[in-house]
Write a protein that holds these residues in place. Structure first.
Motif, PDB file in Angstrom:
ATOM      1  N   UNK A  46       9.082  23.842  40.125  1.00 58.01           N
ATOM      2  CA  UNK A  46       8.435  24.883  40.915  1.00 58.01           C
ATOM      3  C   UNK A  46       9.196  26.203  40.848  1.00 58.01           C
ATOM      4  N   UNK A  47      10.514  26.142  40.790  1.00 61.04           N
ATOM      5  CA  UNK A  47      11.330  27.359  40.791  1.00 61.04           C
ATOM      6  C   UNK A  47      11.043  28.248  39.593  1.00 61.04           C
ATOM      7  N   UNK A  48      10.492  27.688  38.512  1.00 64.10           N
ATOM      8  CA  UNK A  48      10.243  28.466  37.302  1.00 64.10           C
ATOM      9  C   UNK A  48       8.854  29.107  37.295  1.00 64.10           C
ATOM     10  N   UNK A  49       8.000  28.740  38.233  1.00 62.74           N
ATOM     11  CA  UNK A  49       6.702  29.387  38.391  1.00 62.74           C
ATOM     12  C   UNK A  49       6.856  30.591  39.324  1.00 62.74           C
ATOM     13  N   UNK A  50       5.868  31.476  39.311  1.00 60.36           N
ATOM     14  CA  UNK A  50       5.940  32.690  40.128  1.00 60.36           C
ATOM     15  C   UNK A  50       6.156  32.400  41.612  1.00 60.36           C
ATOM     16  N   UNK A  51       5.411  31.470  42.236  1.00 60.48           N
ATOM     17  CA  UNK A  51       5.648  31.211  43.674  1.00 60.48           C
ATOM     18  C   UNK A  51       7.074  30.782  43.965  1.00 60.48           C
ATOM     19  N   UNK A  52       7.660  29.991  43.067  1.00 61.54           N
ATOM     20  CA  UNK A  52       9.036  29.554  43.268  1.00 61.54           C
ATOM     21  C   UNK A  52      10.018  30.701  43.198  1.00 61.54           C
ATOM     22  N   UNK A  53       9.819  31.598  42.236  1.00 60.73           N
ATOM     23  CA  UNK A  53      10.736  32.749  42.122  1.00 60.73           C
ATOM     24  C   UNK A  53      10.594  33.679  43.325  1.00 60.73           C
ATOM     25  N   UNK A  54       9.383  33.758  43.865  1.00 59.19           N
ATOM     26  CA  UNK A  54       9.207  34.584  45.063  1.00 59.19           C
ATOM     27  C   UNK A  54       9.970  34.001  46.247  1.00 59.19           C
ATOM     28  N   UNK A  55       9.976  32.687  46.374  1.00 55.06           N
ATOM     29  CA  UNK A  55      10.738  32.051  47.440  1.00 55.06           C
ATOM     30  C   UNK A  55      12.226  32.252  47.256  1.00 55.06           C
ATOM     31  N   UNK A  56      12.669  32.242  46.009  1.00 53.23           N
ATOM     32  CA  UNK A  56      14.074  32.531  45.727  1.00 53.23           C
ATOM     33  C   UNK A  56      14.423  33.951  46.181  1.00 53.23           C
ATOM     34  N   UNK A  57      13.557  34.899  45.863  1.00 50.93           N
ATOM     35  CA  UNK A  57      13.801  36.285  46.246  1.00 50.93           C
ATOM     36  C   UNK A  57      13.830  36.413  47.769  1.00 50.93           C
ATOM     37  N   UNK A  58      12.882  35.767  48.441  1.00 51.39           N
ATOM     38  CA  UNK A  58      12.848  35.819  49.906  1.00 51.39           C
ATOM     39  C   UNK A  58      14.155  35.268  50.485  1.00 51.39           C
ATOM     40  N   UNK A  59      14.602  34.139  49.948  1.00 46.89           N
ATOM     41  CA  UNK A  59      15.819  33.515  50.461  1.00 46.89           C
ATOM     42  C   UNK A  59      17.045  34.398  50.246  1.00 46.89           C
ATOM     43  N   UNK A  60      17.097  35.106  49.136  1.00 49.42           N
ATOM     44  CA  UNK A  60      18.218  36.020  48.882  1.00 49.42           C
ATOM     45  C   UNK A  60      18.193  37.176  49.874  1.00 49.42           C
ATOM     46  N   UNK A  61      17.021  37.771  50.073  1.00 46.14           N
ATOM     47  CA  UNK A  61      16.906  38.910  50.972  1.00 46.14           C
ATOM     48  C   UNK A  61      17.187  38.529  52.417  1.00 46.14           C
ATOM     49  N   UNK A  62      16.812  37.309  52.801  1.00 45.59           N
ATOM     50  CA  UNK A  62      16.991  36.864  54.188  1.00 45.59           C
ATOM     51  C   UNK A  62      18.313  36.146  54.414  1.00 45.59           C
ATOM     52  N   UNK A  63      19.150  36.065  53.387  1.00 45.98           N
ATOM     53  CA  UNK A  63      20.465  35.476  53.553  1.00 45.98           C
ATOM     54  C   UNK A  63      20.536  33.975  53.386  1.00 45.98           C
ATOM     55  N   UNK A  64      19.457  33.352  52.930  1.00 45.32           N
ATOM     56  CA  UNK A  64      19.452  31.905  52.742  1.00 45.32           C
ATOM     57  C   UNK A  64      20.206  31.467  51.498  1.00 45.32           C
ATOM     58  N   UNK A  65      20.286  32.353  50.513  1.00 44.97           N
ATOM     59  CA  UNK A  65      21.071  32.084  49.300  1.00 44.97           C
ATOM     60  C   UNK A  65      22.174  33.124  49.246  1.00 44.97           C
ATOM     61  N   UNK A  66      23.417  32.658  49.266  1.00 46.22           N
ATOM     62  CA  UNK A  66      24.549  33.590  49.338  1.00 46.22           C
ATOM     63  C   UNK A  66      25.483  33.507  48.144  1.00 46.22           C
ATOM     64  N   UNK A  67      25.226  32.582  47.227  1.00 42.23           N
ATOM     65  CA  UNK A  67      26.038  32.504  46.015  1.00 42.23           C
ATOM     66  C   UNK A  67      25.188  31.951  44.876  1.00 42.23           C
ATOM     67  N   UNK A  68      25.558  32.300  43.641  1.00 45.97           N
ATOM     68  CA  UNK A  68      24.734  31.871  42.509  1.00 45.97           C
ATOM     69  C   UNK A  68      25.055  30.448  42.068  1.00 45.97           C
ATOM     70  N   UNK A  69      24.125  29.877  41.330  1.00 54.07           N
ATOM     71  CA  UNK A  69      24.343  28.579  40.686  1.00 54.07           C
ATOM     72  C   UNK A  69      23.680  28.647  39.328  1.00 54.07           C
ATOM     73  N   UNK A  70      23.988  27.704  38.457  1.00 50.93           N
ATOM     74  CA  UNK A  70      23.349  27.685  37.142  1.00 50.93           C
ATOM     75  C   UNK A  70      21.842  27.536  37.288  1.00 50.93           C
ATOM     76  N   UNK A  71      21.416  26.697  38.215  1.00 49.52           N
ATOM     77  CA  UNK A  71      19.980  26.502  38.434  1.00 49.52           C
ATOM     78  C   UNK A  71      19.293  27.770  38.879  1.00 49.52           C
ATOM     79  N   UNK A  72      19.940  28.522  39.757  1.00 51.41           N
ATOM     80  CA  UNK A  72      19.383  29.787  40.234  1.00 51.41           C
ATOM     81  C   UNK A  72      19.247  30.777  39.090  1.00 51.41           C
TER      82      UNK A  72
END
Length: 375
Positions: A46-72
């Motif tokens: 799912x992360x590789x489809x558009x909806x998944x990438x949008x959720x990734x962006x939301x999580x970064x902006x809202x502080x849910x993702x604070x460090x990178x990973x290879x998967x990210x």
């Protein structure tokens, strides 16, 4: 990121209801459902489809993702930013901020944090040293025929250093038609790959240099064989007061040319930057129809399958890029084509590499025009 811009982006993200219709070329119940998202289809998560990438962006902006990973990093950068998802999305939603713009903003936000692939960081170093994205120190030889010509041909890195047969063909067409033209004495990379991978600051010097050179030339029209360069000039450069045209647009304006049509069955591949980004669909087909028997593929124009090389994918995920190109070549063969023609150096390079196993000829439209043009 400014608060107003962040709110605009989050509003666009929240428009996505995760229906994933953006991943299907046709969702009519009586039509064959063909995939449209190369990265989602290849990687399957799912992360590789558009909806998944949008959720990734939301999580970064809202502080849910604070460090990178290879998967990210893989999910965000293994995307050609082809825009096919947005073409489907805007048919059924009112979202105005396109997915390619969102994903480039996502990459810019990540790059500002230092979350970027080594393969993409190395491109900055190559450009700093050689002023081209491939780090090539040799020069492609092209000469201005008239320093006062109104037409300037911007060649671009890929046509200079990876598929020079495209630049050769365009220059020969100018010469055969007796058209005067300029080429830049110091043409620097347009910066497309930097903008597409989020490295916006690194592109500023390139933009300033190319603007100065073009203004100094006095040219009124800049012709591109590379849609990626043209899109960058169109959308990332300030208005220079010159006309920007693709080679196929330029050729259609010339009217009747002395072309000898070949007995060649060719499908036409829509480059993403030329079609979905710039809205240029008819001129390449009109030109190709003058020199070949054009065969239609199932996914064309707004719903065209991406060749797989854009958005920094070719430099970082070559296996994925070649897989996507192979899928396109198979589609051309199913349409009864003997050759696949495009109108983009990046498309040609990737499709040609993949075609070594598919036994299909790959051309740029200007190559076929040059071959069929009586000199």
């Amino acid at each position: 990121m400014e608060l107003k811009r962040e709110e605009e982006i989050l509003s666009a993200i929240h428009h996505c209801v995760k229906c994933k219709l953006c991943s299907i070329a046709s969702f009519h119940p009586d039509a064959e459902w063909l995939p449209l998202c190369p990265s989602g289809q290849y990687y399957g998560y799912q992360a590789f489809y558009a909806p998944g990438k949008m959720e990734i962006f939301r999580a970064i902006l809202e502080g849910g993702i604070t460090e990178p990973s290879d998967g990210l990093l893989n999910a965000v950068y293994a995307c050609t930013v082809c825009g096919a998802c947005y073409e489907k999305c805007k048919q059924i939603t009112s979202v105005e901020l396109g997915a390619p713009e969102l994903f480039e903003e996502l990459r810019s936000e990540m790059a500002s944090k230092g979350w970027i692939l080594d393969a993409h960081k190395s491109i900055v170093d190559k450009i700093k040293e050689t002023k081209n994205a491939y780090g090539e120190k040799c020069e492609y030889k092209a000469e201005t025929t008239d320093a006062n010509a109104d037409v300037l041909y911007y060649i671009g890195c890929t046509a200079r250093y990876r598929v020079p047969e495209i630049a050769d063909a365009m220059l020969e067409i100018f010469d055969k038609l007796g058209l005067k033209y300029q080429v830049m004495g110091e043409e620097w990379c347009c910066g497309s790959v930097l903008f597409r991978t989020g490295q916006v600051e690194a592109a500023k010097e390139l933009v300033a240099h190319n603007i100065e050179e073009i203004k100094r030339s006095g040219a009124k029209t800049v012709v591109f064989t590379c849609p990626g360069c043209m899109k960058t000039f169109e959308k990332n450069y300030p208005d220079m007061g010159v006309e920007l045209v693709h080679s196929t647009q330029f050729l259609t304006r010339l009217g009747t040319m002395n072309l000898k049509k070949e007995d060649l069955k060719a499908a036409y591949h829509d480059p993403c930057h030329l079609g979905r980004d710039l809205g240029i669909y008819e001129e390449p087909r009109a030109v190709l129809n003058e020199v070949a028997d054009v065969k239609a593929m199932k996914r064309e124009k707004e719903q065209a399958w991406c060749c797989g090389s854009g958005g920094g994918v070719k430099s970082a995920f070559d296996d994925f890029a070649l897989w996507s190109a192979t899928e396109r070549l198979k589609e051309a063969k199913e349409a009864g084509a003997e050759a696949l023609a495009s109108a983009c150096p990046f498309c040609k390079r990737n499709l040609k590499e993949a075609a070594e196993k598919e036994e299909l000829e790959v051309y740029d439209v200007v190559e076929l025009v040059n071959r069929c043009l009586e000199g």
